[in-house]
Every structure is written in structure tokens, then in C-alpha cells.
Design an enzyme around this catalytic site. Structure first.
Site, PDB file in Angstrom:
ATOM      1  N   GLU A  92     122.267 -50.779  80.936  1.00 40.40           N
ATOM      2  CA  GLU A  92     122.388 -50.764  79.465  1.00 40.40           C
ATOM      3  C   GLU A  92     123.848 -50.780  79.044  1.00 40.40           C
ATOM      4  OE1 GLU A  92     121.160 -51.088  76.685  1.00 40.40           O
ATOM      5  OE2 GLU A  92     119.176 -50.226  76.422  1.00 40.40           O
ATOM      6  N   ASP A  93     124.091 -51.308  77.848  1.00 39.52           N
ATOM      7  CA  ASP A  93     125.445 -51.262  77.288  1.00 39.52           C
ATOM      8  C   ASP A  93     125.754 -49.873  76.744  1.00 39.52           C
ATOM      9  OD1 ASP A  93     123.567 -51.517  75.254  1.00 39.52           O
ATOM     10  OD2 ASP A  93     124.669 -53.041  74.130  1.00 39.52           O
ATOM     11  N   ASP A 106     122.339 -44.493  72.588  1.00 41.70           N
ATOM     12  CA  ASP A 106     122.689 -43.858  71.315  1.00 41.70           C
ATOM     13  C   ASP A 106     121.624 -42.787  71.028  1.00 41.70           C
ATOM     14  OD1 ASP A 106     124.005 -43.616  68.834  1.00 41.70           O
ATOM     15  OD2 ASP A 106     122.876 -45.224  67.924  1.00 41.70           O
ATOM     16  N   GLY A 126     118.642 -42.951  72.205  1.00 40.79           N
ATOM     17  CA  GLY A 126     117.824 -42.900  73.422  1.00 40.79           C
ATOM     18  C   GLY A 126     116.445 -43.514  73.242  1.00 40.79           C
ATOM     19  N   LEU A 137     115.924 -46.875  75.176  1.00 38.50           N
ATOM     20  CA  LEU A 137     115.848 -46.639  76.617  1.00 38.50           C
ATOM     21  C   LEU A 137     114.516 -45.977  76.991  1.00 38.50           C
ATOM     22  CD1 LEU A 137     117.102 -46.711  79.393  1.00 38.50           C
ATOM     23  CD2 LEU A 137     118.261 -44.565  78.862  1.00 38.50           C
ATOM     24  N   PHE A 159     130.988 -46.266  65.881  1.00 40.06           N
ATOM     25  CA  PHE A 159     130.353 -47.556  66.152  1.00 40.06           C
ATOM     26  C   PHE A 159     131.327 -48.423  66.930  1.00 40.06           C
ATOM     27  CE2 PHE A 159     128.645 -51.774  65.501  1.00 40.06           C
ATOM     28  CZ  PHE A 159     127.319 -51.541  65.813  1.00 40.06           C
ATOM     29  N   ARG A 211     131.586 -59.651  70.886  1.00 40.48           N
ATOM     30  CA  ARG A 211     131.053 -59.469  72.246  1.00 40.48           C
ATOM     31  C   ARG A 211     132.070 -59.882  73.301  1.00 40.48           C
ATOM     32  NH1 ARG A 211     125.595 -58.233  71.912  1.00 40.48           N
ATOM     33  NH2 ARG A 211     124.357 -59.313  70.345  1.00 40.48           N
TER      34      ARG A 211
HETATM   35  P1  IMP Z   1     119.368 -46.382  70.799  1.00 36.97           P
HETATM   36  O1  IMP Z   1     117.938 -46.830  70.854  1.00 36.97           O
HETATM   37  O2  IMP Z   1     119.649 -45.681  69.495  1.00 36.97           O
HETATM   38  O3  IMP Z   1     119.762 -45.525  71.973  1.00 36.97           O
HETATM   39  O4  IMP Z   1     120.314 -47.653  70.813  1.00 36.97           O
HETATM   40  C1  IMP Z   1     119.786 -48.917  70.969  1.00 36.97           C
HETATM   41  C2  IMP Z   1     120.762 -50.044  70.889  1.00 36.97           C
HETATM   42  O5  IMP Z   1     121.540 -49.965  69.687  1.00 36.97           O
HETATM   43  C3  IMP Z   1     121.796 -50.115  71.987  1.00 36.97           C
HETATM   44  O6  IMP Z   1     121.311 -50.645  73.191  1.00 36.97           O
HETATM   45  C4  IMP Z   1     122.788 -51.071  71.332  1.00 36.97           C
HETATM   46  O7  IMP Z   1     122.354 -52.395  71.483  1.00 36.97           O
HETATM   47  C5  IMP Z   1     122.739 -50.646  69.885  1.00 36.97           C
HETATM   48  N1  IMP Z   1     123.866 -49.746  69.572  1.00 36.97           N
HETATM   49  C6  IMP Z   1     123.861 -48.395  69.449  1.00 36.97           C
HETATM   50  N2  IMP Z   1     125.086 -47.919  69.167  1.00 36.97           N
HETATM   51  C7  IMP Z   1     125.896 -49.009  69.122  1.00 36.97           C
HETATM   52  C8  IMP Z   1     127.316 -49.181  68.892  1.00 36.97           C
HETATM   53  O8  IMP Z   1     128.103 -48.242  68.672  1.00 36.97           O
HETATM   54  N3  IMP Z   1     127.765 -50.468  68.947  1.00 36.97           N
HETATM   55  C9  IMP Z   1     126.959 -51.546  69.190  1.00 36.97           C
HETATM   56  N4  IMP Z   1     125.643 -51.425  69.422  1.00 36.97           N
HETATM   57  C10 IMP Z   1     125.114 -50.169  69.379  1.00 36.97           C
HETATM   58 MG    MG Z   2     121.433 -52.266  74.425  1.00 30.81          MG
END
Ligand code: IMP
Ligand code: MG
Length: 179
Positions: free
Chosen positions: A95-96, A99, A101, A104, A148, A161
Site C-alpha cells: 500500500e501507499d 489512513d 484503515g 486496507l 495530506f 504522482r
Molecule cells: P484509508 O482507507 O482511509 O486508510 O485510505 C485509503 C486511501 O486514501 C489510501 O490508500 C490513499 O489512496 C488515500 N489517501 C489517504 N491519505 C492520503 C494522503 O495523504 N494523500 C494521498 N492519498 C491519501
Molecule cells: Mg492506496
């Protein structure tokens, strides 16, 4: 003007090399299937697999999160599924950023159902202060504050990107299409 680095290209390269060694040392000495989450993880995945001294099969999952403009809902649409079967394989989900979760959590449930021999998670970035569901992170590149971030694969509205480093752009709201 390009945003200023939060994590430099040099620091990323050093951490990715260390992660590759950690992964090789801790996972079973067998072929690994690395599963990159598109699009954000494509740059990290490319560098990470080259740092793992092991036979590595590579595949990608295309995902899109539904939800309000700045929050992921945790309901994930698979826009492109894997080509490789995972049954009996040692799988590393790449994963990149983690945040809340929620994304994931959804992906782990999806991959677990396919019967891998083992399933581990490697994320380049982790925002622990934003977590809403607990997720097991086996390998983390950097813990970062609640900002962010873009670059090294991560975008804001599909931009940035290709930056070779990670930068914070707090004044800009993350659009839904970037997730
Ligand atoms: P989560 O489900 O909130 O954990 O995050 C899901 C997705 O949101 C990540 O895989 C990213 O693609 C995107 N994301 C969350 N935070 C950031 C950020 O700070 N920059 C860019 N993409 C983000
Ligand atoms: Mg992602």
C-alpha cells in the site's frame, strides 16, 4: 511551483532498501506474491520488489473508494482484479498509505478469502492518528502526522504522482477521485 519535500528521495530510497531486507528476513524463504494497490502504490511497489532478494511474483489490484469528498467510506470498488491466484501463496499486500484503515481492512478480508498461505502488509506511509479500524501493519516505511501528502505515487486529483519525493499539501483538500 512544486511542493516542498516532507520525505526526500534519498530518505525514501534508504528506507525502501531496509524494508526489502526486513521482508526477506521475516517472511518464509519461498516465492512471494507482491500485490500492489493501484494507483498510489505503483512507484513504491516498483522500488520495493527490486529490494527483496527473493523470487517475487507481481500483481496489482485496482481499487476505488466510495464516500464523501475528503473521507473514505471503507466501501471499496475493485476496478481491476488480480490475474494471479493466491491460494497457497505467501502474499505481501503493498500500500501507499494507511489512513483510516478502512480500505486496507476491506482488502485484507478480500485477499484472506482466497486462501493464501500467509498474508502480510507493507505500507510506505502510515497516519496512525487517523485510524478508525485496527489493521495489522507488518512493515511500515514512515509514520507521518495528519497531513495530506502527495508524490512518489500519491496524488491529489491525479497530480503529483511523478514527484520523486513525498510532500505535504495541507491547504489542498483531497478529491474523491484520487482515492
Ligand atoms: P484509508 O482507507 O482511509 O486508510 O485510505 C485509503 C486511501 O486514501 C489510501 O490508500 C490513499 O489512496 C488515500 N489517501 C489517504 N491519505 C492520503 C494522503 O495523504 N494523500 C494521498 N492519498 C491519501
Ligand atoms: Mg492506496
Amino acid at each position: 511551483m512544486q511542493p516542498l519535500p516532507l520525505i526526500s528521495a534519498q530518505d525514501i530510497a534508504a528506507r525502501v532498501a531496509a524494508l526489502g531486507s526486513e521482508i526477506a528476513a521475516q517472511l518464509p524463504d519461498e516465492t512471494l506474491t507482491a500485490v500492489g494497490v493501484l494507483c498510489g502504490a505503483f512507484v513504491f511497489m516498483a522500488d520495493l520488489v527490486r529490494a527483496i532478494p527473493r523470487d517475487v511474483r507481481c500483481d496489482f489490484l485496482g481499487v476505488r473508494s466510495y464516500g464523501a469528498a475528503t473521507e473514505t467510506s471503507g466501501v471499496v470498488q475493485i476496478t481491476s482484479d488480480l490475474n494471479l491466484p493466491l491460494a497457497g501463496q505467501h502474499v505481501l499486500l503493498v500500500e501507499d498509505i494507511v489512513d483510516t484503515g478502512l480500505t486496507l481492512r476491506y482488502l485484507l478480508d478480500l485477499l484472506e478469502a482466497r486462501g493464501p498461505a500467509s498474508l502480510h502488509v507493507c505500507t510506505l506511509l502510515n497516519k496512525p492518528s487517523r485510524r478508525r479500524v485496527s489493521v495489522p501493519l507488518d512493515f511500515v516505511g514512515f509514520d507521518i502526522p495528519d497531513r495530506f501528502v502527495v508524490g512518489y505515487g500519491l496524488d491529489a486529483g491525479q497530480k503529483y504522482r511523478n514527484l520523486p519525493y513525498v510532500a505535504a499539501i495541507d491547504e489542498q483538500q483531497p478529491p474523491t477521485s484520487s482515492r
